[in-house]
Design a protein around this motif. Structure first.
Motif, PDB file in Angstrom:
ATOM      1  N   ASN A 171      11.942  -0.873   0.678  1.00 48.90           N
ATOM      2  CA  ASN A 171      10.840  -0.915  -0.289  1.00 48.90           C
ATOM      3  C   ASN A 171      11.255  -1.680  -1.543  1.00 48.90           C
ATOM      4  O   ASN A 171      10.486  -2.490  -2.079  1.00 48.90           O
ATOM      5  N   ALA A 172      12.462  -1.408  -2.014  1.00 47.79           N
ATOM      6  CA  ALA A 172      12.952  -2.092  -3.209  1.00 47.79           C
ATOM      7  C   ALA A 172      13.073  -3.594  -2.961  1.00 47.79           C
ATOM      8  O   ALA A 172      12.704  -4.411  -3.824  1.00 47.79           O
ATOM      9  N   TYR A 173      13.565  -3.961  -1.795  1.00 48.97           N
ATOM     10  CA  TYR A 173      13.670  -5.396  -1.466  1.00 48.97           C
ATOM     11  C   TYR A 173      12.285  -6.039  -1.416  1.00 48.97           C
ATOM     12  O   TYR A 173      12.102  -7.177  -1.861  1.00 48.97           O
ATOM     13  N   THR A 174      11.310  -5.297  -0.890  1.00 49.22           N
ATOM     14  CA  THR A 174       9.936  -5.812  -0.826  1.00 49.22           C
ATOM     15  C   THR A 174       9.416  -6.136  -2.221  1.00 49.22           C
ATOM     16  O   THR A 174       8.784  -7.180  -2.440  1.00 49.22           O
ATOM     17  N   ILE A 175       9.684  -5.257  -3.160  1.00 47.59           N
ATOM     18  CA  ILE A 175       9.255  -5.482  -4.545  1.00 47.59           C
ATOM     19  C   ILE A 175       9.912  -6.731  -5.118  1.00 47.59           C
ATOM     20  O   ILE A 175       9.263  -7.562  -5.771  1.00 47.59           O
ATOM     21  N   MET A 176      11.226  -6.863  -4.892  1.00 51.02           N
ATOM     22  CA  MET A 176      11.954  -8.019  -5.411  1.00 51.02           C
ATOM     23  C   MET A 176      11.440  -9.324  -4.791  1.00 51.02           C
ATOM     24  O   MET A 176      11.277 -10.341  -5.467  1.00 51.02           O
ATOM     25  N   LEU A 177      11.182  -9.288  -3.482  1.00 47.72           N
ATOM     26  CA  LEU A 177      10.696 -10.472  -2.781  1.00 47.72           C
ATOM     27  C   LEU A 177       9.306 -10.861  -3.263  1.00 47.72           C
ATOM     28  O   LEU A 177       9.022 -12.040  -3.508  1.00 47.72           O
ATOM     29  N   ALA A 178       8.442  -9.858  -3.395  1.00 45.74           N
ATOM     30  CA  ALA A 178       7.086 -10.133  -3.860  1.00 45.74           C
ATOM     31  C   ALA A 178       7.099 -10.717  -5.271  1.00 45.74           C
ATOM     32  O   ALA A 178       6.316 -11.627  -5.591  1.00 45.74           O
ATOM     33  N   TYR A 179       7.987 -10.217  -6.105  1.00 49.20           N
ATOM     34  CA  TYR A 179       8.083 -10.739  -7.475  1.00 49.20           C
ATOM     35  C   TYR A 179       8.522 -12.197  -7.461  1.00 49.20           C
ATOM     36  O   TYR A 179       7.960 -13.042  -8.169  1.00 49.20           O
ATOM     37  N   GLU A 180       9.505 -12.492  -6.626  1.00 47.25           N
ATOM     38  CA  GLU A 180      10.016 -13.862  -6.567  1.00 47.25           C
ATOM     39  C   GLU A 180       8.946 -14.842  -6.080  1.00 47.25           C
ATOM     40  O   GLU A 180       8.926 -16.008  -6.471  1.00 47.25           O
ATOM     41  N   LEU A 181       8.042 -14.344  -5.244  1.00 49.46           N
ATOM     42  CA  LEU A 181       6.994 -15.199  -4.663  1.00 49.46           C
ATOM     43  C   LEU A 181       5.637 -15.002  -5.351  1.00 49.46           C
ATOM     44  O   LEU A 181       4.608 -15.415  -4.828  1.00 49.46           O
ATOM     45  N   ARG A 182       5.653 -14.389  -6.520  1.00 47.74           N
ATOM     46  CA  ARG A 182       4.413 -13.975  -7.196  1.00 47.74           C
ATOM     47  C   ARG A 182       3.491 -15.137  -7.553  1.00 47.74           C
ATOM     48  O   ARG A 182       2.270 -14.969  -7.611  1.00 47.74           O
ATOM     49  N   ASP A 183       4.042 -16.309  -7.818  1.00 47.35           N
ATOM     50  CA  ASP A 183       3.224 -17.448  -8.230  1.00 47.35           C
ATOM     51  C   ASP A 183       2.903 -18.382  -7.071  1.00 47.35           C
ATOM     52  O   ASP A 183       2.609 -19.563  -7.267  1.00 47.35           O
ATOM     53  N   THR A 184       2.952 -17.842  -5.862  1.00 45.44           N
ATOM     54  CA  THR A 184       2.644 -18.623  -4.664  1.00 45.44           C
ATOM     55  C   THR A 184       1.492 -17.962  -3.917  1.00 45.44           C
ATOM     56  O   THR A 184       0.943 -16.950  -4.364  1.00 45.44           O
TER      57      THR A 184
END
Length: 245
Positions: A171-184
């Protein structure tokens, strides 16, 4: 035709998610650690009228296997629209915090956490070529730290030193990944399929495989206005569909 890769899709929820995506017109790469079982699953889908599916041998806990799968898929397509990180193991129960071997915990993390990261990083370039890329990380309500500290939660007594923490880490990795891809255009979400009757839990769950798979497919087919960085769980949050982390 949109294309999807589902790991651990030779049986149960992953297999049903493949079938439901095929019904929606997707081309599906059915990821399976065991090539024979994976091919049997593909042939079963072919026999029921779905020709647009093929096997991709893939052991998410084996870095070389992930690399080989990425190379193999790259020879078939230059774009991937959906990645469903479904493969997972429980590590066996019970898992007392004081006595569960670190080797068991590491084994569970290899598949449930590091395997997801390896696969995501390996296939991200194909996903980035999609106009509407979707990543679905299959988690569990047991990965919610908030619920695990709530004595009124229906699954409060169900604890495990390997499986639950692995899903919390996912779950934590999902949050980090989503944040990194937030502007896509990416939509990256964690989905709890619910307590489902599969061989994963000796068919003890009350939920159906069809309903569980539908939850994954719903997140995999979100429109451009759909949410990202969410923890979907109809089981633990029937009113909102969004679970606390």
């Amino acid at each position: 035709m949109k294309k999807a890769l589902i790991t651990g899709a030779n049986k149960s929820i992953g297999f049903e998610a493949a079938r439901q995506l095929l019904q929606r017109g997707y081309y599906v790469y059915l990821g399976s650690r065991d090539a024979q079982k994976g091919q049997q699953a593909v042939e079963q889908l072919h026999a029921t009228g779905y020709p647009q599916v093929e096997l991709l041998q893939l052991d998410v806990a084996d870095k070389a296997s992930v690399a080989a799968a990425r190379e193999a898929l790259g020879r078939k397509t230059d774009v991937l629209d959906v990645l469903i990180n479904n493969a997972g193991i429980s590590g066996g129960m019970p898992q007392p915090a004081l006595t569960t071997s670190v080797s068991v915990i590491k084994e569970v993390y290899e598949t449930n956490v590091f395997g997801v990261i390896e696969v995501t990083q390996a296939f991200i370039d194909l996903l980035q070529k999609s106009p509407e890329p979707r990543i679905v990380n299959v988690t569990s309500g047991l990965g919610s730290l908030t619920l695990h500290t709530d004595p009124s939660w229906k699954y409060y007594p169900v604890k495990g030193a390997a499986y639950a923490p692995s899903k919390a880490a996912l779950n934590a990795y999902t949050i980090m990944l989503a944040y990194e891809l937030r502007d896509t255009a990416f939509k990256v979400n964690a989905v709890d399929p619910g307590y489902t009757a599969t061989d994963f839990n000796h068919h003890s769950g009350p939920g159906s495989v069809s309903d569980a798979a539908a939850r994954l497919v719903r997140a995999a087919t979100l429109g451009p206005d759909g949410p990202t960085s969410q923890f979907f769980s109809d089981d633990n949050a029937p009113e909102t569909g969004i679970s606390p982390w």
